[in-house]
Motif scaffolding. Structure first.
Motif, mmCIF file in Angstrom:
data_model
loop_
_atom_site.group_PDB
_atom_site.id
_atom_site.type_symbol
_atom_site.label_atom_id
_atom_site.label_comp_id
_atom_site.label_asym_id
_atom_site.label_seq_id
_atom_site.Cartn_x
_atom_site.Cartn_y
_atom_site.Cartn_z
ATOM 1 N N ARG A 38 1.568 -4.868 -39.317
ATOM 2 C CA ARG A 38 1.032 -3.724 -38.563
ATOM 3 C C ARG A 38 1.102 -3.925 -37.050
ATOM 4 O O ARG A 38 1.024 -2.951 -36.302
ATOM 5 C CB ARG A 38 -0.436 -3.502 -38.956
ATOM 6 C CG ARG A 38 -0.667 -3.150 -40.419
ATOM 7 C CD ARG A 38 -0.331 -1.704 -40.729
ATOM 8 N NE ARG A 38 -1.135 -0.785 -39.958
ATOM 9 C CZ ARG A 38 -2.373 -0.403 -40.293
ATOM 10 N NH1 ARG A 38 -2.947 -0.889 -41.390
ATOM 11 N NH2 ARG A 38 -3.041 0.460 -39.548
ATOM 12 N N THR A 39 1.239 -5.159 -36.601
ATOM 13 C CA THR A 39 1.073 -5.432 -35.180
ATOM 14 C C THR A 39 2.287 -6.027 -34.493
ATOM 15 O O THR A 39 2.485 -5.822 -33.291
ATOM 16 C CB THR A 39 -0.119 -6.391 -34.956
ATOM 17 O OG1 THR A 39 0.115 -7.604 -35.695
ATOM 18 C CG2 THR A 39 -1.428 -5.767 -35.410
ATOM 19 N N ALA A 40 3.116 -6.787 -35.208
ATOM 20 C CA ALA A 40 4.166 -7.560 -34.555
ATOM 21 C C ALA A 40 5.389 -6.707 -34.256
ATOM 22 O O ALA A 40 5.756 -5.800 -34.999
ATOM 23 C CB ALA A 40 4.557 -8.752 -35.425
ATOM 24 N N LEU A 47 1.488 -2.273 -28.632
ATOM 25 C CA LEU A 47 0.772 -3.485 -28.209
ATOM 26 C C LEU A 47 -0.495 -3.704 -29.028
ATOM 27 O O LEU A 47 -1.502 -4.193 -28.533
ATOM 28 C CB LEU A 47 0.445 -3.449 -26.718
ATOM 29 C CG LEU A 47 1.647 -3.290 -25.782
ATOM 30 C CD1 LEU A 47 1.181 -3.266 -24.324
ATOM 31 C CD2 LEU A 47 2.672 -4.388 -25.981
ATOM 32 N N LEU A 48 -0.462 -3.324 -30.301
ATOM 33 C CA LEU A 48 -1.607 -3.519 -31.181
ATOM 34 C C LEU A 48 -1.788 -4.984 -31.516
ATOM 35 O O LEU A 48 -0.813 -5.721 -31.674
ATOM 36 C CB LEU A 48 -1.414 -2.721 -32.483
ATOM 37 C CG LEU A 48 -1.334 -1.198 -32.359
ATOM 38 C CD1 LEU A 48 -0.943 -0.594 -33.686
ATOM 39 C CD2 LEU A 48 -2.665 -0.643 -31.891
ATOM 40 N N VAL A 49 -3.044 -5.398 -31.609
ATOM 41 C CA VAL A 49 -3.367 -6.774 -31.994
ATOM 42 C C VAL A 49 -4.465 -6.779 -33.034
ATOM 43 O O VAL A 49 -5.189 -5.798 -33.206
ATOM 44 C CB VAL A 49 -3.798 -7.614 -30.773
ATOM 45 C CG1 VAL A 49 -2.701 -7.657 -29.722
ATOM 46 C CG2 VAL A 49 -5.085 -7.072 -30.149
ATOM 47 N N SER A 50 -4.587 -7.866 -33.743
ATOM 48 C CA SER A 50 -5.669 -8.009 -34.719
ATOM 49 C C SER A 50 -7.002 -8.203 -34.023
ATOM 50 O O SER A 50 -7.075 -8.871 -32.965
ATOM 51 C CB SER A 50 -5.376 -9.221 -35.608
ATOM 52 O OG SER A 50 -6.499 -9.520 -36.410
ATOM 53 N N ASP A 51 -8.058 -7.624 -34.609
ATOM 54 C CA ASP A 51 -9.394 -7.910 -34.073
ATOM 55 C C ASP A 51 -10.110 -8.929 -34.952
ATOM 56 O O ASP A 51 -11.313 -9.113 -34.850
ATOM 57 C CB ASP A 51 -10.220 -6.626 -33.940
ATOM 58 C CG ASP A 51 -10.582 -6.007 -35.274
ATOM 59 O OD1 ASP A 51 -10.163 -6.539 -36.337
ATOM 60 O OD2 ASP A 51 -11.286 -4.973 -35.280
ATOM 61 N N ASP A 108 5.552 -11.455 -25.707
ATOM 62 C CA ASP A 108 4.594 -10.779 -26.580
ATOM 63 C C ASP A 108 5.153 -9.437 -27.054
ATOM 64 O O ASP A 108 5.783 -8.702 -26.283
ATOM 65 C CB ASP A 108 3.300 -10.552 -25.781
ATOM 66 C CG ASP A 108 2.252 -9.781 -26.553
ATOM 67 O OD1 ASP A 108 1.733 -10.309 -27.555
ATOM 68 O OD2 ASP A 108 1.948 -8.646 -26.141
ATOM 69 N N HIS A 109 4.917 -9.139 -28.335
ATOM 70 C CA HIS A 109 5.351 -7.862 -28.908
ATOM 71 C C HIS A 109 6.831 -7.587 -28.633
ATOM 72 O O HIS A 109 7.228 -6.521 -28.164
ATOM 73 C CB HIS A 109 4.487 -6.712 -28.386
ATOM 74 C CG HIS A 109 3.136 -6.649 -29.031
ATOM 75 N ND1 HIS A 109 2.045 -7.300 -28.506
ATOM 76 C CD2 HIS A 109 2.704 -6.036 -30.161
ATOM 77 C CE1 HIS A 109 0.987 -7.072 -29.292
ATOM 78 N NE2 HIS A 109 1.367 -6.318 -30.301
#
Length: 367
Positions: A352-354, A360-364, A175-176
């Protein structure tokens, strides 16, 4: 009208420090790293928790990573290894112990379980040094960059794979991460994310794979079909020649990925494989889905994808593109809960997240 992208951080975990070896730091701030929760097929078969519940060590060398593994009470004692700085051949040596089986020139997760490797802050860099999983179970790899791992030339590591898994590997969440090369096989590189010889229940999420001849494979040959249950979501594949992935046998779920500049082919489902392909955004690419370079057919179920400037070759004996108007030719049942972002929002969300260093940002779920 699009709403702004809304993001959230994974919950932080308190940590404690122990000495691993040279390269380990003795004090670690509270909440210095967060792993969140696994998603996709990694949640099945008992789930993937990595080193949760165990001690936390910070390492600044590959030798210290190996020493942390070898210093455990057993090969299954949970541990989280926080990695800081650049890991390379010069600081990665073999360490021996009853709870490990390591080697120089590669980060070796062999015959171990219950391990998390996570980059601190903006992430750690594994420079020309791959991570190899063999006979391993319940592993998390997060917030790291792995670059320019070679199978030929100098130095070599991990058969040229950034992350390679083989022989009875179960429950892995990657992840990330940022996985990248500087060319293809002619330049000495192989795959970025490879699975073979009975690897199952793996998720690759919020990662960037770029500038490589080969994105990754599931199965090393048409007879290696015991690999299965793989999820790929919210990843960006950029400037990849082929194998995003090459899927031989087994079942895979690809959703909310952004594929840009797939130069020769993309998702290559063959040898009876089944790919569920949902709400992805394919852009400036060729032959993004189908069965390629073989007459051993694979299958796919498609829904909600966007094909933006995608070209398709003509069908042939060993060339079976799904387009120009991809239709499902199988059905795939997904056993885990998941939320699909709209395909039109995927490029923005993934940008924006990957990748490593994104907090460690993720989509909401909002665009």
């Amino acid at each position: 009208m699009k709403r702004p992208l809304s993001l959230r951080l994974h919950a932080a975990l308190a940590t404690m420090a122990i000495t691993a070896a040279t390269g380990a730091v003795l004090s670690i701030p509270e909440a210095s790293a967060a792993t969140g929760s696994a998603s996709g097929y990694a949640t099945q078969n008992g789930g993937t928790t990595g080193g949760a519940g165990g001690a936390t060590v910070r390492a600044t060398t590959g030798t210290a990573i190996h020493a942390a593994l070898c210093g455990r009470a057993s090969s299954s004692t949970p541990i989280t290894i926080e990695v800081q700085g650049t890991i390379n051949h010069g600081n990665t040596t073999k360490v021996s112990g009853a709870s490990c089986n390591t080697a120089a020139g590669v980060i070796e997760l062999k015959e171990v379980s219950n391990v998390t490797i996570i980059g601190v802050g903006s992430g750690a860099v594994f420079d020309q040094l791959g991570i190899h999983l063999r006979d391993a179970r319940n592993i998390i790899i997060q917030n790291v960059t792995i670059r320019n791992v070679k199978k030929s030339g100098s130095p070599t590591s991990n058969g040229g794979d950034a992350i390679g898994m083989e022989r009875n590997v179960r429950n892995v969440w990657v992840d990330h991460t940022t996985l990248e090369a500087s060319g293809g096989e002619a330049q000495g590189f192989d795959g970025l994310f490879d699975m073979k010889d009975n690897t199952q229940y793996v998720t690759l999420s919020y990662s960037i794979l770029r500038n490589s001849g080969r994105g990754g494979l599931v199965g090393s040959s048409e007879s290696d079909v015991s690999n299965s249950f793989i999820t790929y979501h919210h990843n960006r594949y950029e400037n990849i020649d082929s194998r995003t992935p090459l899927l031989r046998g087994g079942t895979a779920h690809m959703y909310n990925n952004h594929y840009v500049k797939l130069n020769e082919s993309g998702i290559n489902s063959r040898a009876g494989a089944k790919a569920k392909v949902d709400n992805n955004y394919f852009e400036d690419s060729k032959d993004v889905l189908g069965t390629f370079y073989t007459d051993a057919a694979g299958y796919w179920q498609v829904s909600g994808n966007i094909y933006d400037n995608v070209t398709w070759s003509s069908p042939g004996t060993e060339n079976h593109p799904a387009g120009p108007d991809p239709k499902s030719n199988t059905t795939v049942s997904i056993p885990y809960a998941h939320s699909l972002d709209a395909a039109a929002c995927v490029p923005n969300i993934v940008s924006r997240t990957a990748g490593a260093g994104k907090g460690l940002l993720v989509s909401d779920g909002r665009c």
